[in-house]
Write a protein that holds these residues in place. Structure first.
Motif, PDB file in Angstrom:
ATOM      1  N   SER A  74       0.822  -1.209   0.000  1.00 46.50           N
ATOM      2  CA  SER A  74       0.000   0.000   0.000  1.00 46.50           C
ATOM      3  C   SER A  74       0.855   1.257   0.000  1.00 46.50           C
ATOM      4  O   SER A  74       1.986   1.271   0.508  1.00 46.50           O
ATOM      5  N   ALA A  75       0.288   2.334  -0.557  1.00 44.49           N
ATOM      6  CA  ALA A  75       0.972   3.627  -0.539  1.00 44.49           C
ATOM      7  C   ALA A  75       1.053   4.145   0.894  1.00 44.49           C
ATOM      8  O   ALA A  75       0.130   3.961   1.679  1.00 44.49           O
ATOM      9  N   GLY A  76       2.147   4.804   1.224  1.00 39.36           N
ATOM     10  CA  GLY A  76       2.323   5.354   2.564  1.00 39.36           C
ATOM     11  C   GLY A  76       3.737   5.146   3.050  1.00 39.36           C
ATOM     12  O   GLY A  76       4.242   4.011   3.051  1.00 39.36           O
ATOM     13  N   GLY A  77       4.372   6.239   3.438  1.00 42.00           N
ATOM     14  CA  GLY A  77       5.774   6.156   3.835  1.00 42.00           C
ATOM     15  C   GLY A  77       6.009   5.484   5.165  1.00 42.00           C
ATOM     16  O   GLY A  77       6.900   4.641   5.300  1.00 42.00           O
ATOM     17  N   SER A  78       5.206   5.837   6.171  1.00 44.96           N
ATOM     18  CA  SER A  78       5.426   5.290   7.518  1.00 44.96           C
ATOM     19  C   SER A  78       5.328   3.770   7.521  1.00 44.96           C
ATOM     20  O   SER A  78       6.166   3.071   8.104  1.00 44.96           O
ATOM     21  N   SER A  79       4.286   3.250   6.870  1.00 47.48           N
ATOM     22  CA  SER A  79       4.079   1.803   6.843  1.00 47.48           C
ATOM     23  C   SER A  79       5.207   1.099   6.101  1.00 47.48           C
ATOM     24  O   SER A  79       5.781   0.122   6.605  1.00 47.48           O
ATOM     25  N   LEU A  80       5.544   1.587   4.903  1.00 50.22           N
ATOM     26  CA  LEU A  80       6.560   0.911   4.096  1.00 50.22           C
ATOM     27  C   LEU A  80       7.924   0.934   4.779  1.00 50.22           C
ATOM     28  O   LEU A  80       8.620  -0.089   4.846  1.00 50.22           O
ATOM     29  N   ILE A  81       8.316   2.094   5.309  1.00 48.86           N
ATOM     30  CA  ILE A  81       9.638   2.220   5.925  1.00 48.86           C
ATOM     31  C   ILE A  81       9.750   1.312   7.141  1.00 48.86           C
ATOM     32  O   ILE A  81      10.746   0.594   7.318  1.00 48.86           O
ATOM     33  N   MET A  82       8.730   1.312   8.004  1.00 53.60           N
ATOM     34  CA  MET A  82       8.811   0.516   9.227  1.00 53.60           C
ATOM     35  C   MET A  82       8.675  -0.979   8.936  1.00 53.60           C
ATOM     36  O   MET A  82       9.294  -1.803   9.617  1.00 53.60           O
TER      37      MET A  82
END
Length: 414
Positions: free
Chosen positions: A381-389
């Motif tokens: 899914s799109a989204g920086g916080s989720s992908l990075i963590m």
């Protein structure tokens, strides 16, 4: 003339002496896994996990572009805008994963309490003027239009690192202190859960509950107390749903027939998600050819990206995504069951509960098995916080896997 004697240092003798047993151990260990036991091979699990994570991440960037391009154009932005942002987050996440996989297991154990403290402070900031509300949930902090951060994603990772060490320490004190030994970690955990629920983010709260149940269960917490705690959490969740007409309507819409008025309201997103899945058929309509992404399906590039995946790549593409999550879960659990370090084993299981559990919840929401609750698909899914963590957690899992003797032996050989 006599040949000169070859002089070898004692250190080289020792290194060669230890290298041979490691190679022999790796070879013998590899031969043990034949037939269906190959699925338990730690080397295959180690590499399979990394390949599955990279495959999902790369595929996610492609699908974020495909599912968001129309929405970006309708907002007057470049069709590449969301995809470029996701690509930047992907690079940052891969760097974080690279750093995390080179941090040794004892360091994680020592820094766990600092990590959970930091995540609690970040989550508490959502209750201040820095908090940002979206879709009725106050789960973000930042400056709108500049940057946003979802602290709950940091908290999930921190819980997976800290809870196992807290459970191991509590288990050691249990014999002399009884259930009171688990009081301190229990209080910290429920404070974390409470901070998330104060932002009315029930979907994230469910994932944190899943991590907690797994950690307390494998951490030796008495089963009767665990069941009692689950009953309390369940009652609180029911009260939380009933107290909000919007949440109650979403739950009822998931398990009852939608009325005519609901079709354009509470059932709208779920219905269009099913339209997307149904129109995909076996092989899909082709990447980029989705019809539902033309502003029919809300959050098509985020929480409902699996619907676009099924529409554009069909049953085959959706099944492959599910299979990759199964591979991730299998590899994490298979490695955890074979680890000698209890802390590393528990961390792997907690990360599996987070990543795979959240992925399955997201898919269940999209296909209509669960009510809409705003849970993104890990790595996709799109989204920086989720992908990075998620990538950082994957890096930590790789670090834990490297504590396995066969993985160590292979890395020395390489």
């Amino acid at each position: 003339m006599p040949k000169p004697r070859q002089i070898r240092s004692a250190s080289s003798d020792r290194s060669k002496g230890t290298e041979k047993p490691r190679k022999r151990e790796a070879a013998e260990g590899f031969q043990r896994y034949t037939g269906w036991r190959s699925l338990l091979n730690p080397l295959w699990c180690y590499h399979g996990f990394r390949v599955a994570v990279l495959a999902l991440t790369c595929f996610g960037v492609i699908m974020v572009f495909s599912s968001s391009s129309v929405d970006m154009v309708s907002q007057g932005a470049s069709p590449w805008r969301q995809a470029l942002s996701q690509g930047v987050y992907c690079v940052i996440g891969l760097v974080m994963a690279f750093i995390a996989m080179h941090v040794r297991c004892p360091i994680y154990r020592r820094l766990g309490i600092a990590g959970i403290g930091f995540s609690m402070v970040l989550q508490a900031l959502t209750l201040t003027p820095l908090g940002i509300t979206q879709y009725g949930n106050t789960g973000w902090i930042g400056i709108p239009g500049v940057f946003t951060l979802q602290p709950a994603e940091v908290m999930k990772c921190a819980l997976c690192i800290w809870l196992p060490s807290a459970m191991i320490a509590a288990r050691k004190r249990y014999e002399r202190e009884g259930v009171k030994a688990y009081l301190a970690p229990g209080i910290v955990y429920f404070v974390c859960l409470g901070l998330v629920m104060l932002g009315k983010d029930m979907g994230t709260g469910m994932i944190i509950v899943a991590i907690g149940i797994v950690a307390f269960l494998i951490g030796g917490f008495p089963l009767k107390w665990l069941l009692a705690g689950m009953a309390v959490v369940g009652a609180a969740a029911a009260a939380f749903v009933i107290s909000s007409p919007n949440r109650l309507n979403r739950v009822l819409a998931a398990y009852t027939a939608c009325t005519g008025s609901d079709v354009q309201d509470v059932c709208y997103q779920s219905i269009h998600a099913r339209y997307a899945i149904a129109s995909g058929g076996l092989l899909g309509v082709g990447i980029g050819n989705s019809r539902e992404k033309w502003n029919y399906l809300p959050a098509a590039h985020n929480d409902f990206i699996f619907a676009i995946i099924c529409e554009e790549t069909g049953f085959i593409g959706g099944a492959l995504v599910i299979l990759l999550f199964v591979v991730i879960g299998w590899c994490l659990i298979a490695m955890a069951l074979q680890m000698r370090d209890r802390y590393a084993s528990m961390v792997l299981i907690c990360i599996a509960a987070w990543l795979v559990g959240q992925g399955l919840v997201n898919i269940a929401v999209v296909v209509g098995l669960l009510p809409v609750m705003g849970v993104p698909m890990p790595f996709v899914s799109a989204g920086g916080s989720s992908l990075i963590m998620c990538l950082a957690a994957a890096g930590a899992a790789v670090s834990m896997m490297r504590e396995h003797p066969q993985v160590k032996a292979e890395r020395v050989k390489a």
